[in-house]
Structure formats: C-alpha cells, structure tokens
Design a protein around this motif. Structure first.
Motif, PDB file in Angstrom:
ATOM      1  N   GLY A  13      -5.226  18.539   1.073  1.00 39.28           N
ATOM      2  CA  GLY A  13      -4.757  17.650   2.128  1.00 39.28           C
ATOM      3  C   GLY A  13      -3.295  17.927   2.396  1.00 39.28           C
ATOM      4  O   GLY A  13      -2.742  18.933   1.936  1.00 39.28           O
ATOM      5  N   CYS A  14      -2.673  17.012   3.118  1.00 40.90           N
ATOM      6  CA  CYS A  14      -1.289  17.266   3.539  1.00 40.90           C
ATOM      7  C   CYS A  14      -0.315  16.240   2.989  1.00 40.90           C
ATOM      8  O   CYS A  14       0.858  16.259   3.361  1.00 40.90           O
ATOM      9  N   ALA A  15      -0.780  15.324   2.149  1.00 43.70           N
ATOM     10  CA  ALA A  15       0.033  14.237   1.593  1.00 43.70           C
ATOM     11  C   ALA A  15       0.245  13.103   2.596  1.00 43.70           C
ATOM     12  O   ALA A  15       0.832  12.080   2.260  1.00 43.70           O
ATOM     13  N   GLY A  16      -0.263  13.280   3.813  1.00 40.92           N
ATOM     14  CA  GLY A  16      -0.058  12.248   4.824  1.00 40.92           C
ATOM     15  C   GLY A  16      -0.717  10.923   4.471  1.00 40.92           C
ATOM     16  O   GLY A  16      -0.199   9.855   4.821  1.00 40.92           O
ATOM     17  N   CYS A  17      -1.856  10.979   3.778  1.00 39.93           N
ATOM     18  CA  CYS A  17      -2.519   9.730   3.407  1.00 39.93           C
ATOM     19  C   CYS A  17      -1.662   8.967   2.386  1.00 39.93           C
ATOM     20  O   CYS A  17      -1.556   7.739   2.461  1.00 39.93           O
ATOM     21  N   GLU A  59      -7.133  11.587  -2.085  1.00 39.53           N
ATOM     22  CA  GLU A  59      -6.850  12.111  -0.737  1.00 39.53           C
ATOM     23  C   GLU A  59      -7.224  13.585  -0.718  1.00 39.53           C
ATOM     24  O   GLU A  59      -7.061  14.278  -1.721  1.00 39.53           O
ATOM     25  N   GLY A  85      -8.838   8.894   3.907  1.00 41.83           N
ATOM     26  CA  GLY A  85      -8.535   9.895   4.922  1.00 41.83           C
ATOM     27  C   GLY A  85      -9.759  10.694   5.327  1.00 41.83           C
ATOM     28  O   GLY A  85     -10.766  10.763   4.618  1.00 41.83           O
ATOM     29  N   ASP A  86      -9.649  11.301   6.507  1.00 42.22           N
ATOM     30  CA  ASP A  86     -10.764  12.091   7.038  1.00 42.22           C
ATOM     31  C   ASP A  86     -11.077  13.295   6.152  1.00 42.22           C
ATOM     32  O   ASP A  86     -12.238  13.695   6.022  1.00 42.22           O
ATOM     33  N   CYS A  87     -10.044  13.894   5.554  1.00 43.54           N
ATOM     34  CA  CYS A  87     -10.305  15.076   4.707  1.00 43.54           C
ATOM     35  C   CYS A  87     -11.198  14.688   3.538  1.00 43.54           C
ATOM     36  O   CYS A  87     -12.168  15.382   3.230  1.00 43.54           O
ATOM     37  N   VAL A  93      -9.491  18.065   8.882  1.00 43.91           N
ATOM     38  CA  VAL A  93      -8.959  19.297   9.469  1.00 43.91           C
ATOM     39  C   VAL A  93      -9.147  20.490   8.544  1.00 43.91           C
ATOM     40  O   VAL A  93      -9.248  21.630   9.001  1.00 43.91           O
ATOM     41  N   GLY A 149      -9.689   8.076   8.614  1.00 41.25           N
ATOM     42  CA  GLY A 149      -8.480   8.069   9.433  1.00 41.25           C
ATOM     43  C   GLY A 149      -7.626   9.263   9.052  1.00 41.25           C
ATOM     44  O   GLY A 149      -7.748   9.789   7.959  1.00 41.25           O
ATOM     45  N   CYS A 150      -6.772   9.682   9.961  1.00 44.53           N
ATOM     46  CA  CYS A 150      -5.943  10.858   9.673  1.00 44.53           C
ATOM     47  C   CYS A 150      -4.511  10.592  10.146  1.00 44.53           C
ATOM     48  O   CYS A 150      -4.129  11.049  11.196  1.00 44.53           O
ATOM     49  N   PRO A 151      -3.742   9.888   9.301  1.00 42.50           N
ATOM     50  CA  PRO A 151      -4.177   9.230   8.071  1.00 42.50           C
ATOM     51  C   PRO A 151      -4.733   7.847   8.373  1.00 42.50           C
ATOM     52  O   PRO A 151      -4.558   7.337   9.483  1.00 42.50           O
TER      53      PRO A 151
HETATM   54  S1  SF4 Z   1      -6.755  12.910   6.406  1.00 40.56           S
HETATM   55 FE1  SF4 Z   1      -5.045  13.629   7.674  1.00 40.56          FE
HETATM   56  S2  SF4 Z   1      -3.226  12.704   6.749  1.00 40.56           S
HETATM   57 FE2  SF4 Z   1      -4.869  12.611   5.192  1.00 40.56          FE
HETATM   58  S3  SF4 Z   1      -4.659  14.504   3.981  1.00 40.56           S
HETATM   59 FE3  SF4 Z   1      -6.108  14.933   5.637  1.00 40.56          FE
HETATM   60  S4  SF4 Z   1      -4.832  15.844   7.265  1.00 40.56           S
HETATM   61 FE4  SF4 Z   1      -3.437  14.777   5.868  1.00 40.56          FE
END
Ligand code: SF4
Length: 181
Positions: A13-17, A59, A85-87, A93, A149-151
């Motif tokens: 993931g991207c740490a956004g969550c 996440e 999160g969606d991931c 993504v 959700g993203c996030p």
């Molecule tokens: S769901 Fe969105 S915000 Fe959370 S880890 Fe995945 S890309 Fe990042």
C-alpha cells in the motif's frame, strides 16, 4: 478496566490509510482512554506482540510472499481483524498490476521506464517474491470487517472502533461514511 489492545501493520500500500486514521485528530485522545496501540509500522515495535491483541488492522494488498507472512502473523495474533482501504479489501490500485502481469510490470518499472539507466529488477532474500496475482487480504486470511475507501475517511475508522469498543460489531458502515473526497 483493561485497555483494548490494537496493532496495525501494512502490506502492499502507500501508507495513506494509516495517514487517514491519524486524521481522526483530537478524537485519538478520546480513543487512548480506552485503547493501547501496541505496534504499528511507524512505532518502535513493528509487529503485533506474541501475546496477541484484541484488534488487528491491516492496510494494503497481498502482492508478494512477505505480505502473506505479515497478514498471517496478524491473523494469528489478533482476535478481530479489520482490512482497511481498497487495497486490503480487493487489491485496489495495486491490483492494476494484474492487467499486464507481474513480469511485465516489473520490467516496465525497473528496466523500461524512460528515466531508468542500467536498471535491475530487485531480487533479494530480504524481499518477498512477487505473486502472480494481487488480491485483497481475505484471499489469505479471514477478515472480520472491511473498511473500504482510498483511503477510508477518518470518520469511518472512528465509527468502526467506537462500535467495537461499545461491544458492537459493525457489519456494514453507515452510507454517509462512503462519501469520498
Ligand atoms: S487504499 Fe488507497 S490510501 Fe490505502 S494503501 Fe491503498 S492506495 Fe494507499
């Protein structure tokens, strides 16, 4: 009364969550009266303690063998597991990689991108091996609650944790928490 123990960890993931979770702002003080955060990727203790936690939060998607190990460890040590999160829910993504395949994605990222000079595809025992397909967390462990959700909105995190602390298990989040900016 003993505090509820919570551990968080992340996969692909991207740490956004995690950042969105912190957006609950001053309400985190309210939570800290009732919960203890034992570990997270941004604290000294990175993984859930052996003695276990009440709530585990993951996440990120399942993208490589390391993600599988981390997800299984959290499942073994958490009585209730939340995929945030969606991931974590369906690949998000990260799962766009499935459209072209893992080998093509690695070649594009590390060898063929226009800015790459003398690129090398990473290959180390310390790194997990990429899987053929990116999936959500529930492809490898049982998940008790999804917060998509993203996030996800900070309000969704707060709602879910508040419900759990009140002894209720949220199955579906209220529709107003599915609004995305
Ligand atoms: S769901 Fe969105 S915000 Fe959370 S880890 Fe995945 S890309 Fe990042």
């Amino acid at each position: 009364m003993a505090k509820i123990k919570i551990a968080t960890d992340w996969l692909a993931g991207c740490a956004g969550c995690h950042m969105s979770f912190l957006d609950i702002d001053e309400r985190i003080v309210q939570l800290l009266d009732a919960v203890e955060f034992t570990s997270s990727p941004v604290t000294d203790l990175k993984h859930p303690p052996k003695e276990g936690v009440d709530i585990g939060i993951l996440e990120g998607a399942i993208s490589n063998t390391h993600n599988v190990e981390v997800a299984k460890q959290m499942r073994e040590r958490a009585r209730f597991l939340i995929a945030v999160g969606d991931c974590a829910t369906f690949g998000g993504v990260v799962a766009m990689r499935n459209l072209c395949g893992t080998d093509a994605a690695l070649r594009r990222a590390y060898l063929e991108t226009e800015s790459v000079c003398g690129g090398v595809i990473p290959d180390s025992q310390e790194l997990g091996k990429p899987l053929e397909m990116v999936t959500g967390v529930d492809s490898v462990v049982k998940v008790d609650l999804f917060i998509p959700g993203c996030p996800p909105r900070a309000d969704a995190f707060f709602y879910a944790l508040s419900e759990l602390l009140a002894g209720r298990t949220p199955v579906v989040l209220p529709p107003e928490l599915f609004l995305y900016d």
